[in-house]
Every structure is written in C-alpha cells, then in structure tokens.
Write a protein that holds these residues in place. Structure first.
Motif, short mmCIF file in Angstrom:
data_model
loop_
_atom_site.label_atom_id
_atom_site.label_comp_id
_atom_site.label_asym_id
_atom_site.label_seq_id
_atom_site.Cartn_x
_atom_site.Cartn_y
_atom_site.Cartn_z
N LEU A 15 0.45 -1.21 -0.18
CA LEU A 15 0.10 -0.40 -0.16
C LEU A 15 0.73 1.27 0.07
CD1 LEU A 15 -2.77 -1.13 2.72
CD2 LEU A 15 -2.83 -1.20 0.25
N ASP A 16 0.44 2.20 -0.89
CA ASP A 16 1.31 3.46 -0.97
C ASP A 16 -0.30 4.84 -0.44
OD1 ASP A 16 2.35 5.71 -1.18
OD2 ASP A 16 3.98 4.99 -2.50
N PRO A 17 -0.32 5.51 0.44
CA PRO A 17 -0.93 6.53 0.22
C PRO A 17 -0.88 7.25 -0.89
CG PRO A 17 1.07 6.48 2.66
CD PRO A 17 0.73 5.44 1.41
N VAL A 18 0.26 7.60 -1.24
CA VAL A 18 0.38 8.63 -2.02
C VAL A 18 -0.42 8.05 -4.09
CG1 VAL A 18 1.36 10.47 -3.75
CG2 VAL A 18 1.19 9.87 -0.90
N ILE A 19 -0.63 8.33 -4.74
CA ILE A 19 -1.37 7.49 -5.71
C ILE A 19 -0.41 8.03 -6.72
CG2 ILE A 19 -2.72 7.44 -7.25
CD1 ILE A 19 -5.07 8.28 -5.74
N GLN A 26 0.50 16.29 -5.20
CA GLN A 26 0.23 15.07 -3.95
C GLN A 26 -0.62 14.40 -4.80
OE1 GLN A 26 2.15 13.86 -0.83
NE2 GLN A 26 3.90 13.37 -1.82
N LEU A 27 -1.52 13.83 -5.78
CA LEU A 27 -2.84 12.86 -5.10
C LEU A 27 -2.32 11.36 -4.29
CD1 LEU A 27 -5.79 13.40 -6.31
CD2 LEU A 27 -5.40 11.73 -8.26
N ARG A 28 -3.39 11.70 -2.95
CA ARG A 28 -4.03 10.63 -1.92
C ARG A 28 -5.22 10.27 -2.10
NH1 ARG A 28 0.69 11.69 1.35
NH2 ARG A 28 -0.28 10.72 2.56
N TRP A 29 -4.78 8.77 -2.10
CA TRP A 29 -5.79 8.05 -1.95
C TRP A 29 -7.23 8.53 -0.71
CZ3 TRP A 29 -7.43 4.97 -5.22
CH2 TRP A 29 -6.18 4.22 -5.86
N TYR A 30 -6.80 9.32 0.12
CA TYR A 30 -7.27 9.64 1.12
C TYR A 30 -8.86 11.02 0.82
CZ TYR A 30 -9.16 12.06 5.61
OH TYR A 30 -9.91 11.91 6.67
#
Length: 285
Positions: A15-19, A26-30
């Motif tokens: 898993l990586d919080p950053v897409i 940065q585009l993050r999953w959150y």
C-alpha cells in the motif's frame, strides 16, 4: 512476541498513501476517497429521487452536492478543531485551514451537512427532514471509502491484540493491532448501506420523515461506539479517555444514538405531512 511475529505487516501489503507524486503535486488516496464518496453519493441520490414521493427535484440535488461538500469540509475541519484539539489550535490558529495535513471529524461533518440541508430547504421551501432521509442513504459510500483510506494511510489504528488478522502499522510501533479502520468500513459503510437500502427500496420508510436519517444516525452511533473499544485513542486524548472511561468518539456518538432513537420512534406520526414535489421542481404548498 508470537502474536507480533505472526501479525500482518502493513508494509507487506503493497500500500502507498500517495497515488501520484509529481514533487510539486501529490494525489493521495484519502483525497480521492472524499471525492469519490461525494460523486457516488450524488449518483445514488439521483436514483433515489427518480422514485415516487421524492422530496426535491434534480436541480435541488445539484445544489445539495455543493452544500454537502461545503458542510463536509468546513464542518469536518471545525469539528476536529473544537472536539479533538481546541487548545492546540487556539495556540496555532493559522493551521486551522490546513485541511490537507489531516484532521477531520465525522461528527463535525454531519453537523455541517445538516446545516447545508437546512439552508437549502429554507431557500426552496422544501421539507428539510425528508431531504435528510434521502441524503442519509448516500453517506455510507463516503464512510466506507474514507475508512479504507485511513487504513491505506496507516492511521487511526486499533489497540494491541493477538487476533490472527492483527496488523503491525509503521506508525504504531512493533505492536500487533486491531485494523479498526476496516471494522468501521464494514459496519458504518457496508452494513449501514445495506440496512438503509433495504428500508428505502423494500419498505415504506421514505414516506415516514425521519425514519431513514434516524436509522442512519442510530446505526452510525452504535457502530462507532462499539468499534472505539477496539481503537486506540488519539495520543493527545489518552488522558481524557482514562479519566472518562470512554473515547471522545464515543462521547460524541451518544447524542447521535439518542437523536436517532427519537427520530425513529416519532417518524410514523409525521407520515401525513409528506407532500409531493411538482415536476417543475417547485415545492408544494
């Protein structure tokens, strides 16, 4: 030691919080979870409004998305500031707008969305409680995706445990913990969606103002209260939890449980107040 040795390591899940990371952006999953929850909720709201007895028209739904988004962001952030870290932000007020650095409260978001619904309903002469019923059916999408994003971010993890599915999070030390984010995703997102969908599509609940939103508020309150027993309290609220014997999330959920029960128990008496919305979108008198 054995439990820790056999636990699932978060790092091994890939898993990586950053897409996407472009350095300057940065585009993050959150963030994507919030966006997807709003878009999917909007799509589902339109499907609900296409059924007989809808409390508002399509154009109202478009406005509703705007107000709901504002309510989620502003209410969620201000709720976190006031409920969870008031002293810190009193000393650091310039950090309050820094939403991208984390810190959102679901309870605050609920208040924000409710205020948005009240404002829109007042402007258009609509039944605010019935709009709450329909919007409540759409919220579990965002809850489900949001809790999954919490897991991907390796945040808001649970207490130490030796269950076979325990996870060692990189921010939680060498301790096997409950993946409480997934518990919440299942109860608050998946289960609550199924309950509300059954009530909407298979019963007459949508004709009883307050029944659906009452079920949502009660269901969320009970789910959150239960899961908090498996969740580690925020570090800055450890002492609060020790003194009061409950987490902040549990205290905030108690009013939701009471409000939900009230709305459910009184919904039937409000059935006669239901009025259809004409095709042109103007509210009936």
């Amino acid at each position: 030691m054995t439990a820790t040795a056999n636990a699932i390591r978060w790092e091994n899940l890939g898993l990586d919080p950053v897409i996407v990371d472009l350095g300057f952006f940065q585009l993050r999953w959150y963030s994507l979870a919030y966006l997807a929850g709003i878009v999917i909720g909007w799509w589902y709201l339109l499907k609900l409004l296409a059924q007989p007895g809808a409390p508002m028209a399509r154009r109202h739904a478009d406005d509703m998305v705007f107000y709901a988004t504002l309510g989620i962001i502003l209410g969620g952030r201000l709720g976190y500031v006031l409920f969870y870290r008031p002293l810190y932000y009193l000393e650091n007020p310039l950090e309050i707008p820094m939403v991208m650095e984390g810190g959102m409260s679901f309870h605050g978001g609920v208040i924000g969305v409710s205020l948005g619904i009240l404002w829109m309903a007042r402007r258009h002469g609509l039944d605010w409680l019935r709009i709450h019923d329909y919007v409540a059916c759409c919220i579990p999408f965002g809850l489900f995706l949001g809790r999954l994003a919490n897991f991907v971010n390796a945040e808001l993890w649970g207490r130490a445990t030796d269950v076979p599915w325990a996870v060692i999070f990189p921010t939680g030390g060498e301790i096997a913990r409950h993946p409480s984010q997934l518990y919440e995703a299942f109860l608050e997102g998946f289960v609550l969606f199924l309950v509300l969908a059954f009530m909407f599509w298979r019963t007459q609940a949508r004709y009883k103002p307050g029944m659906l939103v009452g079920t949502f508020v009660l269901g969320y309150g009970l789910s959150r209260f239960f899961v908090e027993f498996f969740r580690e309290a925020d570090e800055h609220l450890m002492e609060f939890a020790r003194i009061t014997h409950l987490h902040m999330g549990q205290w905030l959920s108690l009013p939701m449980i009471l409000i939900g029960l009230y709305l459910i128990l009184t919904a039937t008496r409000r059935t006669a107040r239901v009025r259809p919305v004409p095709a042109d979108g103007a509210a009936a008198s």
